[in-house]
Motif scaffolding. Sequence first.
Motif, PDB file in Angstrom:
ATOM      1  N   ASN A   1       0.820  -1.204   0.000  1.00 51.63           N
ATOM      2  CA  ASN A   1       0.000   0.000   0.000  1.00 51.63           C
ATOM      3  C   ASN A   1       0.858   1.259   0.000  1.00 51.63           C
ATOM      4  O   ASN A   1       1.884   1.343   0.689  1.00 51.63           O
ATOM      5  CB  ASN A   1      -0.905   0.031   1.239  1.00 51.63           C
ATOM      6  N   GLY A   2       0.405   2.232  -0.767  1.00 50.57           N
ATOM      7  CA  GLY A   2       1.029   3.542  -0.761  1.00 50.57           C
ATOM      8  C   GLY A   2      -0.034   4.614  -0.779  1.00 50.57           C
ATOM      9  O   GLY A   2      -1.147   4.396  -1.269  1.00 50.57           O
ATOM     10  N   LEU A   3       0.290   5.768  -0.236  1.00 55.23           N
ATOM     11  CA  LEU A   3      -0.605   6.923  -0.308  1.00 55.23           C
ATOM     12  C   LEU A   3      -0.041   7.844  -1.375  1.00 55.23           C
ATOM     13  O   LEU A   3       1.056   8.392  -1.229  1.00 55.23           O
ATOM     14  CB  LEU A   3      -0.680   7.645   1.029  1.00 55.23           C
ATOM     15  N   PHE A   4      -0.793   8.001  -2.463  1.00 57.61           N
ATOM     16  CA  PHE A   4      -0.330   8.771  -3.607  1.00 57.61           C
ATOM     17  C   PHE A   4      -1.215  10.005  -3.793  1.00 57.61           C
ATOM     18  O   PHE A   4      -2.378  10.013  -3.402  1.00 57.61           O
ATOM     19  CB  PHE A   4      -0.369   7.913  -4.875  1.00 57.61           C
ATOM     20  N   GLY A   5      -0.669  11.031  -4.437  1.00 59.70           N
ATOM     21  CA  GLY A   5      -1.475  12.205  -4.731  1.00 59.70           C
ATOM     22  C   GLY A   5      -0.670  13.490  -4.633  1.00 59.70           C
ATOM     23  O   GLY A   5       0.564  13.484  -4.546  1.00 59.70           O
ATOM     24  N   GLY A   6      -1.393  14.602  -4.666  1.00 59.06           N
ATOM     25  CA  GLY A   6      -0.780  15.922  -4.686  1.00 59.06           C
ATOM     26  C   GLY A   6      -0.389  16.411  -3.305  1.00 59.06           C
ATOM     27  O   GLY A   6      -0.646  15.770  -2.287  1.00 59.06           O
ATOM     28  N   ASN A   7       0.203  17.597  -3.307  1.00 56.22           N
ATOM     29  CA  ASN A   7       0.657  18.221  -2.063  1.00 56.22           C
ATOM     30  C   ASN A   7       0.538  19.728  -2.223  1.00 56.22           C
ATOM     31  O   ASN A   7       1.337  20.349  -2.924  1.00 56.22           O
ATOM     32  CB  ASN A   7       2.106  17.807  -1.782  1.00 56.22           C
ATOM     33  N   PRO A   8      -0.456  20.360  -1.592  1.00 57.32           N
ATOM     34  CA  PRO A   8      -0.656  21.802  -1.751  1.00 57.32           C
ATOM     35  C   PRO A   8       0.451  22.645  -1.131  1.00 57.32           C
ATOM     36  O   PRO A   8       0.489  23.864  -1.345  1.00 57.32           O
ATOM     37  CB  PRO A   8      -2.000  22.047  -1.049  1.00 57.32           C
ATOM     38  N   ASP A   9       1.347  22.024  -0.376  1.00 62.94           N
ATOM     39  CA  ASP A   9       2.433  22.770   0.270  1.00 62.94           C
ATOM     40  C   ASP A   9       3.739  22.703  -0.520  1.00 62.94           C
ATOM     41  O   ASP A   9       4.797  23.089  -0.012  1.00 62.94           O
ATOM     42  CB  ASP A   9       2.672  22.218   1.679  1.00 62.94           C
ATOM     43  N   LEU A  10       3.689  22.214  -1.765  1.00 62.80           N
ATOM     44  CA  LEU A  10       4.903  22.123  -2.573  1.00 62.80           C
ATOM     45  C   LEU A  10       5.509  23.493  -2.838  1.00 62.80           C
ATOM     46  O   LEU A  10       4.802  24.488  -3.039  1.00 62.80           O
ATOM     47  CB  LEU A  10       4.593  21.457  -3.918  1.00 62.80           C
ATOM     48  N   GLY A  11       6.839  23.534  -2.856  1.00 65.15           N
ATOM     49  CA  GLY A  11       7.542  24.715  -3.323  1.00 65.15           C
ATOM     50  C   GLY A  11       7.945  24.552  -4.776  1.00 65.15           C
ATOM     51  O   GLY A  11       7.670  23.532  -5.415  1.00 65.15           O
ATOM     52  N   ALA A  12       8.607  25.542  -5.314  1.00 62.90           N
ATOM     53  CA  ALA A  12       9.007  25.523  -6.727  1.00 62.90           C
ATOM     54  C   ALA A  12      10.368  24.855  -6.891  1.00 62.90           C
ATOM     55  O   ALA A  12      11.209  24.866  -5.987  1.00 62.90           O
ATOM     56  CB  ALA A  12       9.063  26.938  -7.278  1.00 62.90           C
ATOM     57  N   GLU A  13      10.558  24.240  -8.050  1.00 66.17           N
ATOM     58  CA  GLU A  13      11.880  23.761  -8.434  1.00 66.17           C
ATOM     59  C   GLU A  13      12.735  24.941  -8.887  1.00 66.17           C
ATOM     60  O   GLU A  13      12.235  25.886  -9.498  1.00 66.17           O
ATOM     61  CB  GLU A  13      11.789  22.770  -9.592  1.00 66.17           C
ATOM     62  N   GLU A  14      14.022  24.877  -8.616  1.00 66.74           N
ATOM     63  CA  GLU A  14      14.955  25.893  -9.094  1.00 66.74           C
ATOM     64  C   GLU A  14      16.130  25.208  -9.781  1.00 66.74           C
ATOM     65  O   GLU A  14      16.590  24.159  -9.325  1.00 66.74           O
ATOM     66  CB  GLU A  14      15.468  26.758  -7.939  1.00 66.74           C
ATOM     67  N   SER A  15      16.600  25.804 -10.851  1.00 61.68           N
ATOM     68  CA  SER A  15      17.752  25.234 -11.542  1.00 61.68           C
ATOM     69  C   SER A  15      18.711  26.327 -11.973  1.00 61.68           C
ATOM     70  O   SER A  15      18.306  27.445 -12.313  1.00 61.68           O
ATOM     71  CB  SER A  15      17.303  24.433 -12.769  1.00 61.68           C
ATOM     72  N   ASP A  16      19.991  25.995 -11.906  1.00 62.29           N
ATOM     73  CA  ASP A  16      21.055  26.839 -12.441  1.00 62.29           C
ATOM     74  C   ASP A  16      21.762  26.042 -13.528  1.00 62.29           C
ATOM     75  O   ASP A  16      22.131  24.879 -13.316  1.00 62.29           O
ATOM     76  CB  ASP A  16      22.048  27.224 -11.346  1.00 62.29           C
ATOM     77  N   SER A  17      21.941  26.675 -14.678  1.00 63.09           N
ATOM     78  CA  SER A  17      22.535  25.947 -15.802  1.00 63.09           C
ATOM     79  C   SER A  17      23.649  26.759 -16.444  1.00 63.09           C
ATOM     80  O   SER A  17      23.664  27.997 -16.411  1.00 63.09           O
ATOM     81  CB  SER A  17      21.470  25.606 -16.852  1.00 63.09           C
ATOM     82  N   LEU A  18      24.579  26.021 -17.026  1.00 67.35           N
ATOM     83  CA  LEU A  18      25.698  26.614 -17.740  1.00 67.35           C
ATOM     84  C   LEU A  18      25.892  25.854 -19.038  1.00 67.35           C
ATOM     85  O   LEU A  18      25.880  24.615 -19.048  1.00 67.35           O
ATOM     86  CB  LEU A  18      26.978  26.520 -16.892  1.00 67.35           C
ATOM     87  N   THR A  19      26.032  26.551 -20.136  1.00 70.23           N
ATOM     88  CA  THR A  19      26.336  25.926 -21.417  1.00 70.23           C
ATOM     89  C   THR A  19      27.517  26.653 -22.064  1.00 70.23           C
ATOM     90  O   THR A  19      27.606  27.885 -22.013  1.00 70.23           O
ATOM     91  CB  THR A  19      25.138  25.957 -22.389  1.00 70.23           C
ATOM     92  N   VAL A  20      28.405  25.877 -22.651  1.00 70.26           N
ATOM     93  CA  VAL A  20      29.569  26.425 -23.349  1.00 70.26           C
ATOM     94  C   VAL A  20      29.760  25.600 -24.616  1.00 70.26           C
ATOM     95  O   VAL A  20      29.733  24.359 -24.565  1.00 70.26           O
ATOM     96  CB  VAL A  20      30.841  26.348 -22.483  1.00 70.26           C
ATOM     97  N   GLY A  21      29.963  26.255 -25.741  1.00 66.90           N
ATOM     98  CA  GLY A  21      30.144  25.492 -26.963  1.00 66.90           C
ATOM     99  C   GLY A  21      30.567  26.353 -28.140  1.00 66.90           C
ATOM    100  O   GLY A  21      30.872  27.543 -27.987  1.00 66.90           O
ATOM    101  N   PHE A  22      30.566  25.733 -29.317  1.00 67.71           N
ATOM    102  CA  PHE A  22      30.935  26.463 -30.516  1.00 67.71           C
ATOM    103  C   PHE A  22      30.141  25.926 -31.699  1.00 67.71           C
ATOM    104  O   PHE A  22      29.641  24.795 -31.693  1.00 67.71           O
ATOM    105  CB  PHE A  22      32.443  26.353 -30.805  1.00 67.71           C
ATOM    106  N   LEU A  23      30.035  26.752 -32.734  1.00 68.91           N
ATOM    107  CA  LEU A  23      29.394  26.422 -34.002  1.00 68.91           C
ATOM    108  C   LEU A  23      30.381  26.741 -35.108  1.00 68.91           C
ATOM    109  O   LEU A  23      30.933  27.847 -35.148  1.00 68.91           O
ATOM    110  CB  LEU A  23      28.105  27.221 -34.178  1.00 68.91           C
ATOM    111  N   ALA A  24      30.608  25.754 -36.011  1.00 67.33           N
ATOM    112  CA  ALA A  24      31.565  25.947 -37.096  1.00 67.33           C
ATOM    113  C   ALA A  24      30.900  25.683 -38.433  1.00 67.33           C
ATOM    114  O   ALA A  24      30.230  24.665 -38.612  1.00 67.33           O
ATOM    115  CB  ALA A  24      32.771  25.013 -36.915  1.00 67.33           C
ATOM    116  N   THR A  25      31.081  26.617 -39.355  1.00 67.29           N
ATOM    117  CA  THR A  25      30.663  26.446 -40.751  1.00 67.29           C
ATOM    118  C   THR A  25      31.883  26.800 -41.613  1.00 67.29           C
ATOM    119  O   THR A  25      31.909  27.843 -42.262  1.00 67.29           O
ATOM    120  CB  THR A  25      29.473  27.356 -41.088  1.00 67.29           C
TER     121      THR A  25
END
Length: 405
Positions: free
Chosen positions: A133-157
């Motif tokens: 048995n499990g108790l499944f469902g929503g949670n009205p007390d949820l907070g927001a997800e936060e993310s920090d991202s970094l991208t580095v790259g190059f494009l060659a033609t």
Amino acid sequence: GGATADVSGQVLVKEFFTEARIPLVQGRPGFEDLSLDLRYRNSDYDIGVDADTWNFGIAWSPVEDFKFRASSSRAVRAPDIAELFSPQTIGLWQGTDPCAGATPVLTEAQCALTGVPTGSYGSVAANPADQYNGLFGGNPDLGAEESDSLTVGFLATPSFAPGLTVSLDYWQIEIDDAISTIDPEFAITQCGLTGDPVFCDLIRRSPVNGNVWVGSSASAPRVVATNVNIGGFDIAGWDIDANYVTDIGDHGLAFKLRATILDTWDEIPQPGADPIDCVGVWGATCGRPRPEWKHTFSTMWTTPVEGLDVVGTWRMMGEVDEETDPGETTRVSTDAQHYFDLSLGYNFEWGGGNTQVTVGINNIIDEEPPVHGLFNTAPYSNGNTIPSAWDPLGRYWFAGITYSR
């Protein structure tokens, strides 16, 4: 394993955002282009979330043939209607109770932390169907997800290789307070091993014999698996995008490669916990298969017959292993999966418009997906395999016609 309840709720958000692309230097030696990409957004949710998100990007082209780019950003995802307001109901989870049976996995002291009554160790009933048995469902007390991202790259033609375009990007994403659920079996095990109330408070055993599966009422024994803000994820990898187009006489060839190298996928079940390495792994905690390498490589032949194109594609998913607890050696492993597709498209003018006829065959060699009963222990599985990762249909033909004017 339980009734599907209606969902009702609402969220009000007010937002302000602005974006700017600022050219700093253009048309100068060593600086064909140098520009900034700036973005900002404020989001005010009536569920108590007030978020500032932004992006700072820079792109530099020393010459027309090459561009180097980098960006850093903050993103926020507020919980959605289902995550907040889905009714909490009793259902079933697939797995094992490490404190059940005559020879439990956990010790008597560890099982006592999970709520096994005194004198019941070694006699807690295990469900013969491995369903609890499990108790499944929503949670009205949820907070927001936060993310920090970094991208580095190059494009060659490069001008010395006409028709060639190559890009390579490294990306790194750190997600905190991710919205998810704690796997019930994982919660029981971690409660026994650590005594952490974050896990132990989720377990409601029978006070009589310690089971977590007999009954289906609101007061039935269970493990709480409602939505929560877990620790988060650390993810990093490389994206490769390459294209080459060339003409050979009165026909042409076009090659495309899209590939991802997964370098890091660490799941942190709670703040401060040891990360779980999910690279090349599938399982209850890691979720869907996450191979170190996957790609799609296609070749299009523009034939001498006007309007007739032939496309061949190679799809590949790297090998993955079953997620296991530390010290375990038995795993369900799968080899890399290779799928080859072929299609023909013919375009012609008819009836005052354009008509396209397409026929093809996918999975030409009839590669069967990995099959194992353990694949059915997760919600993303079906038919003893994982359709979102592997092709469950085998070889199949398709045909279509499109008319536009």
